[in-house]
Design an enzyme around this catalytic site. Structure first.
Site, PDB file in Angstrom:
ATOM      1  N   THR A   2       0.219  -0.692  -0.224  1.00 52.58           N
ATOM      2  CA  THR A   2      -0.074  -0.107   0.059  1.00 52.58           C
ATOM      3  C   THR A   2       0.823   0.938  -0.327  1.00 52.58           C
ATOM      4  OG1 THR A   2      -0.412  -0.988   2.590  1.00 52.58           O
ATOM      5  CG2 THR A   2      -1.518  -1.468   1.131  1.00 52.58           C
ATOM      6  N   THR A   3       0.393   1.510  -0.214  1.00 55.39           N
ATOM      7  CA  THR A   3       0.475   3.672  -0.399  1.00 55.39           C
ATOM      8  C   THR A   3       1.803   4.205  -0.578  1.00 55.39           C
ATOM      9  OG1 THR A   3      -0.858   3.465   1.949  1.00 55.39           O
ATOM     10  CG2 THR A   3       0.530   5.593   1.224  1.00 55.39           C
TER      11      THR A   3
END
Lengths: 271, 226
Positions: A46-47
């Site tokens: 993620t991210t």
């Protein structure tokens, strides 16, 4: 040693060469396996954010991979150097994403060696877009891979960045981009803090801050882990090439951010 | 019914070898010399775009003399073989010896089975983690492989150049020294070569993962003057 006749030659295309020698990507097998057994519970990454500054671009990504609500890996590297003047950041199913980056970096190097010169930055982005599109059948079964691509354009003498969608859609962003589960928070922080012509330090601080805020609000994004000494991967790409920041530098920056956050909260409590 | 003339196999092989040797002797020569930080490859090549020396893998370089389209085909095949092996196993598993053997197989096969042998002589060089692990594989048009130690000479007039290089003390050369020695050996006593007549590249141990690096004309001129 693979030998081809003229006219039947895969040229500088490495994925095509892999198919020709029977080592092609197993996307179809993965997709049909996922279809047969429903959704696979694989680790997800993620991210990541990327933003432009005066000398080039900054890329940053947290280190956490999750399987459902469990942390499956704490030191994943989602921001990876693709070649001397470009990098990729990935969000999505970790297995296919890591394989995609590996193949992408290999393709850039293979092209450079066979042709005797590197692809243009736009050519690299286009190549990645085709790889993401090739992953579409697997993406339909939950194996989504959504990368960011950024680099320094030696022809135009500027940093450039691209975001992608699941279908391989390729969108050049002017100033900044974010991807992954915490991208709403990280992207907002970057959007609010961004100014044209930022210095290297300002841009790095903003990227670090954006991941901090994403980790604060999104359980799938990992914050700086001072206990284990794990910090996000942050790198700059300029005319001089890719440069990754070392952990000591990042530790100092996150200490400053933590101090700022403490002061903010103190104000709230004393009210 | 017409009968083909009988030609002794010795004669066939000799004719082919002569043909290949003649083609190679027409071209300009190339030299590889070991120095303290790796291997320097120096070719007499006025072209700035059609390369004789190129990168195969992290620690491996390729050099060829003779017919350009033929050694370029071999170069691309080598890049493919190396990248495939690195993808399938690991980057550490790609080595010059295995590549040299594959080249030898192809050249040997073409020499005996095709109408015309390849008019090329190639070099596969690998720089080791330490100087003692450096490798130079010199492969001839008929698939003969030679494992050479300090230096290697390819192409026309190789004997004379070999003789000139043998006089150089190769034990402790710097890069500048290696480029100078190679250039002197290539040019001989009667003429001199300038930076823009040369194509120079190095496999340098201190160049990060990809050891291969081309030297610009300015850099070469600097080394020649120093």
């Amino acid at each position: 040693m693979p030998f081809f006749t003229p006219g039947d030659d895969p040229g500088s295309n490495f994925p095509e060469l892999l198919r020709r020698v029977g080592l092609g990507p197993q996307d179809a097998a993965l997709a049909s396996a996922a279809a047969a057994g429903g959704r696979l519970d694989v680790p997800h990454a993620t991210t990541c954010v990327a933003l432009r500054y005066t000398d080039g671009v900054v890329m940053a990504g947290d280190r956490r991979a999750t399987s459902g609500n469990l942390i499956s890996h704490r030191t994943m590297e989602k921001v990876v150097q693709a070649d001397r003047h470009s990098g990729v950041a990935i969000a999505g199913a970790a297995g296919p994403a890591v394989e995609m980056i590996k193949l992408f970096a290999l393709q850039l190097e293979h092209y450079e060696k066979v042709e005797g010169q590197a692809l243009s930055l736009e050519g690299k982005a286009n190549q990645l877009s085709m790889m993401v599109r090739g992953n579409l059948p697997a993406a339909m079964q939950g194996m989504v891979v959504v990368p960011l691509f950024a680099g320094y354009d030696l022809l135009r003498r500027t940093g450039r960045l691209w975001s992608f969608d699941v279908t391989g859609g390729r969108y050049e962003e002017f100033d900044h981009a974010a991807t992954g589960s915490g991208s709403l928070h990280a992207g907002t922080v970057v959007k609010v803090g961004f100014r044209d012509g930022m210095s290297r330090d300002e841009a790095i601080d903003l990227a670090c801050r954006s991941l901090w805020e994403a980790a604060d609000a999104d359980s799938a994004t990992g914050g700086p882990d001072a206990l284990r000494g794990i910090y996000p991967v942050v790198a700059t790409i300029t005319a001089d090439g890719w440069q990754r920041l070392d952990d000591a530098d990042l530790a100092a920056r996150y200490q400053t951010i933590a101090q700022m956050a403490r002061e903010q909260m103190g104000e709230v409590r004393s009210r | 019914m017409s009968m083909p003339f009988y030609v002794a196999p010795e004669q066939v092989m000799k004719d082919r070898a002569d043909y290949a040797r003649k083609g190679i002797a027409r071209g300009r020569a190339l030299v590889a010399v070991r120095y303290d930080d790796g291997i320097a490859l120096v070719a007499e090549n006025p072209s700035n775009t059609l390369r004789k020396i190129s990168e195969i893998y992290d620690r491996i370089a390729f050099a060829g003399v003779g017919k350009y389209n033929e050694f370029d085909q071999l170069r691309v095949a080598g890049v493919r073989a190396a990248d495939l092996k690195g993808f399938q196993y690991s980057r550490d598993d790609v080595d010059a010896r295995s590549l040299a053997n594959q080249y030898a197989q192809i050249l040997g096969q073409i020499f005996t089975h095709e109408m015309k042998p390849m008019e090329v002589e190639i070099l596969v060089a690998e720089v080791g983690a330490h100087g003692a692990d450096d490798q130079l594989f010199h492969i001839l048009y008929d698939g003969t492989v030679m494992d050479e130690r300090q230096y290697s000479v390819l192409g026309g007039d190789a004997e004379a150049i070999n003789g000139r290089l043998a006089e150089v003390d190769a034990a402790s050369l710097t890069l500048a020294g290696a480029v100078r020695a190679a250039t002197k050996a290539l040019s001989g006593p009667d003429r001199s070569l300038a930076a823009d007549d040369l194509e120079v590249a190095v496999l340098s141990r201190s160049n990060g993962r990809r050891c291969f690096r081309r030297l610009t004309d300015d850099e070469v001129a600097g080394h020649l003057q120093s």
